[in-house]
Write a protein that holds these residues in place. Sequence first.
Motif, PDB file in Angstrom:
ATOM      1  N   VAL A  69      -5.333  -2.055  -1.806  1.00 27.32           N
ATOM      2  CA  VAL A  69      -6.179  -0.916  -2.468  1.00 27.32           C
ATOM      3  C   VAL A  69      -5.046   0.196  -2.783  1.00 27.32           C
ATOM      4  O   VAL A  69      -4.018   0.409  -2.055  1.00 27.32           O
ATOM      5  CB  VAL A  69      -7.009  -0.472  -1.307  1.00 27.32           C
ATOM      6  CG1 VAL A  69      -7.915   0.760  -1.677  1.00 27.32           C
ATOM      7  CG2 VAL A  69      -7.789  -1.540  -0.866  1.00 27.32           C
ATOM      8  N   SER A  73      -6.158  -7.976  -7.105  1.00 28.03           N
ATOM      9  CA  SER A  73      -5.428  -6.749  -6.675  1.00 28.03           C
ATOM     10  C   SER A  73      -3.930  -7.104  -6.664  1.00 28.03           C
ATOM     11  O   SER A  73      -3.079  -5.819  -6.860  1.00 28.03           O
ATOM     12  CB  SER A  73      -5.928  -6.432  -5.197  1.00 28.03           C
ATOM     13  OG  SER A  73      -5.676  -7.461  -4.076  1.00 28.03           O
ATOM     14  N   ILE A 104      -9.534   5.230  -3.334  1.00 29.42           N
ATOM     15  CA  ILE A 104     -10.393   5.588  -1.883  1.00 29.42           C
ATOM     16  C   ILE A 104      -9.977   7.011  -1.821  1.00 29.42           C
ATOM     17  O   ILE A 104     -10.376   7.587  -0.668  1.00 29.42           O
ATOM     18  CB  ILE A 104     -10.200   4.726  -0.890  1.00 29.42           C
ATOM     19  CG1 ILE A 104      -8.619   4.423  -0.350  1.00 29.42           C
ATOM     20  CG2 ILE A 104     -10.651   3.473  -1.231  1.00 29.42           C
ATOM     21  CD1 ILE A 104      -8.626   4.094   0.948  1.00 29.42           C
ATOM     22  N   HIS A 147       0.859  -1.098  -0.171  1.00 32.74           N
ATOM     23  CA  HIS A 147       0.010  -0.165   0.169  1.00 32.74           C
ATOM     24  C   HIS A 147       0.777   1.166   0.043  1.00 32.74           C
ATOM     25  O   HIS A 147       0.732   2.354  -0.786  1.00 32.74           O
ATOM     26  CB  HIS A 147      -0.949   0.122   1.221  1.00 32.74           C
ATOM     27  CG  HIS A 147      -2.204  -0.787   0.974  1.00 32.74           C
ATOM     28  ND1 HIS A 147      -2.230  -2.214   1.658  1.00 32.74           N
ATOM     29  CD2 HIS A 147      -3.116  -0.678   0.247  1.00 32.74           C
ATOM     30  CE1 HIS A 147      -3.451  -2.387   1.371  1.00 32.74           C
ATOM     31  NE2 HIS A 147      -3.809  -1.748   0.472  1.00 32.74           N
ATOM     32  N   GLY A 197     -15.970  -2.348   4.010  1.00 30.54           N
ATOM     33  CA  GLY A 197     -15.569  -1.409   3.439  1.00 30.54           C
ATOM     34  C   GLY A 197     -16.754  -0.447   2.992  1.00 30.54           C
ATOM     35  O   GLY A 197     -16.972   0.621   2.998  1.00 30.54           O
ATOM     36  N   ILE A 209     -14.618  -6.412   1.648  1.00 32.52           N
ATOM     37  CA  ILE A 209     -15.081  -5.373   0.752  1.00 32.52           C
ATOM     38  C   ILE A 209     -16.484  -5.201   1.374  1.00 32.52           C
ATOM     39  O   ILE A 209     -17.008  -3.789   1.352  1.00 32.52           O
ATOM     40  CB  ILE A 209     -15.528  -6.063  -0.803  1.00 32.52           C
ATOM     41  CG1 ILE A 209     -13.964  -6.286  -1.189  1.00 32.52           C
ATOM     42  CG2 ILE A 209     -16.445  -5.467  -1.576  1.00 32.52           C
ATOM     43  CD1 ILE A 209     -14.100  -7.336  -2.366  1.00 32.52           C
ATOM     44  N   LEU A 237     -13.883  -1.001  -2.078  1.00 32.26           N
ATOM     45  CA  LEU A 237     -12.694  -1.845  -2.187  1.00 32.26           C
ATOM     46  C   LEU A 237     -12.756  -2.614  -3.296  1.00 32.26           C
ATOM     47  O   LEU A 237     -13.867  -3.091  -3.907  1.00 32.26           O
ATOM     48  CB  LEU A 237     -12.558  -2.670  -0.934  1.00 32.26           C
ATOM     49  CG  LEU A 237     -12.547  -1.975   0.257  1.00 32.26           C
ATOM     50  CD1 LEU A 237     -11.978  -2.781   1.571  1.00 32.26           C
ATOM     51  CD2 LEU A 237     -11.516  -0.727   0.361  1.00 32.26           C
ATOM     52  N   GLN A 285      -8.894  -4.130   5.349  1.00 30.63           N
ATOM     53  CA  GLN A 285      -7.961  -4.719   4.255  1.00 30.63           C
ATOM     54  C   GLN A 285      -6.661  -4.862   4.761  1.00 30.63           C
ATOM     55  O   GLN A 285      -5.821  -5.121   4.142  1.00 30.63           O
ATOM     56  CB  GLN A 285      -8.020  -3.892   2.921  1.00 30.63           C
ATOM     57  CG  GLN A 285      -7.991  -2.395   3.248  1.00 30.63           C
ATOM     58  CD  GLN A 285      -6.852  -1.846   3.515  1.00 30.63           C
ATOM     59  OE1 GLN A 285      -5.836  -2.306   2.815  1.00 30.63           O
ATOM     60  NE2 GLN A 285      -6.677  -0.835   4.398  1.00 30.63           N
TER      61      GLN A 285
END
Length: 456
Positions: free
Chosen positions: A159, A274, A164, A121, A244, A241, A251, A152
């Motif tokens: 992500v 992802s 986001i 990330h 989220g 998800i 997500l 997550q």
Amino acid sequence: MLFASPTFLFVFLPLCLAAYFASPSTPAKNAVLLAASLVFYAWGEPVFVVLMAAMTLVNYAAALAIDARDGAARKTALALAVAINLSTLTVFKYVGLIAVSAGLPDPQIPLPLGISFFTFHGLSYLIDTYRRRFPANRDPAQVALYIALFPQLIAGPIVRYKTIARRLASRRHSLGRASAGMRLFIIGLAQKLLIADPIAPLADAVFDHAKAPGLIEAWLGAGAYALQIYFDFAGYSTMAIGLGVIFGFSLPRNFRTPYASASITEFWRRWHISLSTWFRDYLYIPLGGNRGPAWKTWRNLIVVFLLCGLWHGAAWTFVLWGAWHGVFLVIERAGLGRLLARLPRMIGWVYALAAVTLGWVLFRSHDLGRVLDLWTGMAGLRGLGGLQAQTDAALQPLHLWLVPLAGLLAVFGLPRAVRRLQGLAWADAAGIVILLALCLLKVAWGAYSPFLYFRF
């Protein structure tokens, strides 16, 4: 803290939701989510909260430094920040493998929970800032929430910040969204508790206890693990998800019935999406992708999948698993893919499923000797064989219908008749209530286990 634990379901999540929706503004909601995320992580890894916080501050400051520079100075700032992230990941995850490979004692450094995920990330945030996809965020709380968001944090999906970014500053909530999110959470919980966990003992019996398994036992164990890891990881992703959605984030989807694939190339478009897209955008394309001569494309695929295997774990079996998939992708790129496209899809499906299942043996086994032992059995070199005591004990009557049903569900998804019922509000609600009741019974019995991807 496990999503399937009583502590999470009956204490942490209700308190978090109550505090979150009682907060009057987005900054206040962010503060609640950030505090909850730190508590969630500290529940299992209190010491390493400091590490995650330190890396978040480093990435926050590094993004500002990158954003404020041009030319060579900008590249230097990015290179330094990436080096810090990768060095930290190497120290905690790979020093043991390096030491043992060099004939030195294993330093036994504890592995921080979710370090592979929050490192990726941070790297994507830095690289996309460098590419000017967005300006560096000057609000440290928003950057911290992006890194630490608890749904997550431990096992993805990975992500991208741009996915986001707007939602960190402003989110919309409704009863409908909360209901949809909770529905996804319950479906993911059912995948984990009602399919993955009951199948796990069968896979464990073959991989951990069966000596010189025959054809039936070896394929039974490998197939059971293929189903276990899919429903375990897809279940976690679906729960993440869903959570989220409840909190106002979208997500990314992580799975699209990967076992329906008719090639390994297609499999990686459907499995852990992802992660595969992360490697595509931040490694494969910068290496040159499919530009230039064919041998360079093949080289890039091998490099990417060797690193993909290493990302999953500090063991040579993971590296070989990555190489296994990389070689199949090269072969398909070299011509097999075009041949498969002309053949009936069933042939490609059998090929892909067999290749993936054989690959899972590399992924699950503790050493290469065990891999060769199981592959020998799967090749039929020991004959059909029977079930040994441990496997026979693990093969409960439940598996006689659960394993084939799970296999059909993994390949084809929900049957059309069930999807039609889902279109009816009363039938959908009844189905979700039944799933929730069954899951709560499993939780009450204490019949749940950690998610497989927690160890990566």
